[in-house]
Write a protein that holds these residues in place. Sequence first.
Motif, PDB file in Angstrom:
ATOM      1  N   GLY A  41       1.539  -8.315   3.128  1.00 39.45           N
ATOM      2  CA  GLY A  41       1.484  -7.838   1.756  1.00 39.45           C
ATOM      3  C   GLY A  41       0.461  -6.759   1.501  1.00 39.45           C
ATOM      4  N   SER A  42      -0.353  -6.431   2.498  1.00 40.66           N
ATOM      5  CA  SER A  42      -1.408  -5.440   2.262  1.00 40.66           C
ATOM      6  C   SER A  42      -0.843  -4.030   2.119  1.00 40.66           C
ATOM      7  CB  SER A  42      -2.458  -5.485   3.380  1.00 40.66           C
ATOM      8  OG  SER A  42      -1.898  -5.111   4.614  1.00 40.66           O
ATOM      9  N   PHE A  43       0.281  -3.738   2.777  1.00 37.58           N
ATOM     10  CA  PHE A  43       0.843  -2.385   2.682  1.00 37.58           C
ATOM     11  C   PHE A  43       1.354  -2.093   1.276  1.00 37.58           C
ATOM     12  CE2 PHE A  43       4.413   0.623   3.107  1.00 37.58           C
ATOM     13  CZ  PHE A  43       3.698   1.722   3.570  1.00 37.58           C
ATOM     14  N   LEU A  44       2.102  -3.033   0.697  1.00 41.55           N
ATOM     15  CA  LEU A  44       2.613  -2.824  -0.656  1.00 41.55           C
ATOM     16  C   LEU A  44       1.486  -2.817  -1.687  1.00 41.55           C
ATOM     17  CD1 LEU A  44       5.887  -4.932  -0.551  1.00 41.55           C
ATOM     18  CD2 LEU A  44       5.630  -2.459  -0.413  1.00 41.55           C
ATOM     19  N   THR A  45       0.465  -3.628  -1.451  1.00 37.72           N
ATOM     20  CA  THR A  45      -0.709  -3.600  -2.320  1.00 37.72           C
ATOM     21  C   THR A  45      -1.407  -2.253  -2.215  1.00 37.72           C
ATOM     22  OG1 THR A  45      -0.991  -5.979  -2.045  1.00 37.72           O
ATOM     23  CG2 THR A  45      -2.887  -4.754  -2.833  1.00 37.72           C
ATOM     24  N   PHE A  46      -1.455  -1.700  -1.007  1.00 32.44           N
ATOM     25  CA  PHE A  46      -2.060  -0.389  -0.799  1.00 32.44           C
ATOM     26  C   PHE A  46      -1.278   0.698  -1.525  1.00 32.44           C
ATOM     27  CE2 PHE A  46      -2.512   3.530   1.694  1.00 32.44           C
ATOM     28  CZ  PHE A  46      -3.875   3.710   1.568  1.00 32.44           C
ATOM     29  N   ILE A  47       0.040   0.642  -1.467  1.00 36.91           N
ATOM     30  CA  ILE A  47       0.885   1.630  -2.157  1.00 36.91           C
ATOM     31  C   ILE A  47       0.654   1.559  -3.667  1.00 36.91           C
ATOM     32  CG2 ILE A  47       3.264   2.318  -2.679  1.00 36.91           C
ATOM     33  CD1 ILE A  47       2.437   3.025   0.152  1.00 36.91           C
ATOM     34  N   LEU A  48       0.690   0.349  -4.221  1.00 33.16           N
ATOM     35  CA  LEU A  48       0.490   0.194  -5.661  1.00 33.16           C
ATOM     36  C   LEU A  48      -0.924   0.625  -6.073  1.00 33.16           C
ATOM     37  CD1 LEU A  48       1.627  -0.714  -8.377  1.00 33.16           C
ATOM     38  CD2 LEU A  48       0.792  -3.005  -7.855  1.00 33.16           C
ATOM     39  N   SER A  49      -1.908   0.252  -5.287  1.00 34.06           N
ATOM     40  CA  SER A  49      -3.289   0.643  -5.591  1.00 34.06           C
ATOM     41  C   SER A  49      -3.458   2.151  -5.520  1.00 34.06           C
ATOM     42  CB  SER A  49      -4.257  -0.028  -4.617  1.00 34.06           C
ATOM     43  OG  SER A  49      -4.199  -1.411  -4.729  1.00 34.06           O
ATOM     44  N   SER A  50      -2.803   2.779  -4.573  1.00 34.19           N
ATOM     45  CA  SER A  50      -2.885   4.241  -4.466  1.00 34.19           C
ATOM     46  C   SER A  50      -2.250   4.915  -5.673  1.00 34.19           C
ATOM     47  CB  SER A  50      -2.210   4.726  -3.186  1.00 34.19           C
ATOM     48  OG  SER A  50      -2.894   4.250  -2.059  1.00 34.19           O
ATOM     49  N   LEU A  64      -8.828  -1.661 -14.052  1.00 34.71           N
ATOM     50  CA  LEU A  64      -7.605  -2.349 -13.649  1.00 34.71           C
ATOM     51  C   LEU A  64      -7.437  -2.312 -12.130  1.00 34.71           C
ATOM     52  CD1 LEU A  64      -4.819  -3.619 -14.582  1.00 34.71           C
ATOM     53  CD2 LEU A  64      -3.947  -1.297 -14.408  1.00 34.71           C
ATOM     54  N   LEU A  65      -7.721  -1.168 -11.526  1.00 36.73           N
ATOM     55  CA  LEU A  65      -7.613  -1.033 -10.074  1.00 36.73           C
ATOM     56  C   LEU A  65      -8.570  -1.982  -9.352  1.00 36.73           C
ATOM     57  CD1 LEU A  65      -6.529   0.566  -7.580  1.00 36.73           C
ATOM     58  CD2 LEU A  65      -8.465   2.104  -7.924  1.00 36.73           C
ATOM     59  N   ILE A  66      -9.814  -2.017  -9.796  1.00 37.15           N
ATOM     60  CA  ILE A  66     -10.807  -2.893  -9.166  1.00 37.15           C
ATOM     61  C   ILE A  66     -10.400  -4.358  -9.317  1.00 37.15           C
ATOM     62  CG2 ILE A  66     -13.205  -3.689  -9.311  1.00 37.15           C
ATOM     63  CD1 ILE A  66     -12.979  -0.974  -8.032  1.00 37.15           C
ATOM     64  N   LEU A  67      -9.974  -4.754 -10.507  1.00 39.32           N
ATOM     65  CA  LEU A  67      -9.574  -6.149 -10.719  1.00 39.32           C
ATOM     66  C   LEU A  67      -8.342  -6.513  -9.884  1.00 39.32           C
ATOM     67  CD1 LEU A  67     -10.132  -6.469 -14.570  1.00 39.32           C
ATOM     68  CD2 LEU A  67     -11.553  -7.383 -12.723  1.00 39.32           C
ATOM     69  N   TYR A  68      -7.411  -5.584  -9.755  1.00 41.24           N
ATOM     70  CA  TYR A  68      -6.218  -5.839  -8.942  1.00 41.24           C
ATOM     71  C   TYR A  68      -6.586  -5.999  -7.467  1.00 41.24           C
ATOM     72  CZ  TYR A  68      -1.735  -5.168  -6.666  1.00 41.24           C
ATOM     73  OH  TYR A  68      -0.638  -5.323  -5.877  1.00 41.24           O
TER      74      TYR A  68
END
Length: 192
Positions: free
Chosen positions: A20-29, A92-96
């Motif tokens: 799940g880290s890749f999709l989290t990385f995409i959304l965070s980016s 929001l980014l930091i909390l996510y």
Amino acid sequence: MTKSYYLIQDSFRQLIRTKGSFLTFILSSLVSIIGFFCYFLFLFFNHIHLGMVADLEKETDFIAVQMGMAPVMAMLVFKIGALILSLLIFLLLILYIKKSFKQFLFSQQEQVKIRHLLGESTRYLNGLSIIQMELFLFLTLFIGCGLSNQIFKYSVIETLKIGVDSENINSFQIDFISLATVFIVLLCFLFH
């Protein structure tokens, strides 16, 4: 020195392997791109606002000063709005990212227990999770800043240069010291 190199290397490997880290990385980016775009809008509005105020200070006609105050106030509202929006998006980014890493660490809990039983120190394992979060956030911010800079340059600055021949727009440059400050503050804020 070699221990810290292995710590960073191990953190990066474990981060890549985490489900799940890749999709989290995409959304965070993507969220980072939006946040930096708003921050660049703030810098742009601030630049134009300062230019408008400087022009008003040179003006000697009272009526011209009164007529010029409305656009100055509007630019101030835009500037403050862009700053507040960018701060909210970065929060929001930091909390996510914090929430995501709590879930990642929970999913890696059994691996951590096994590594602790194999002799890894608690300090090393804690450092591993801290470096994972810092690496993740740094890469997210770096990609978001770079892409947002290009998007902002071509969507705002180049578009305005086509229709407006103003010194304020042509002289706008992104302040890299404030950009570095945003990076450092966001990296530090991750652990508060």
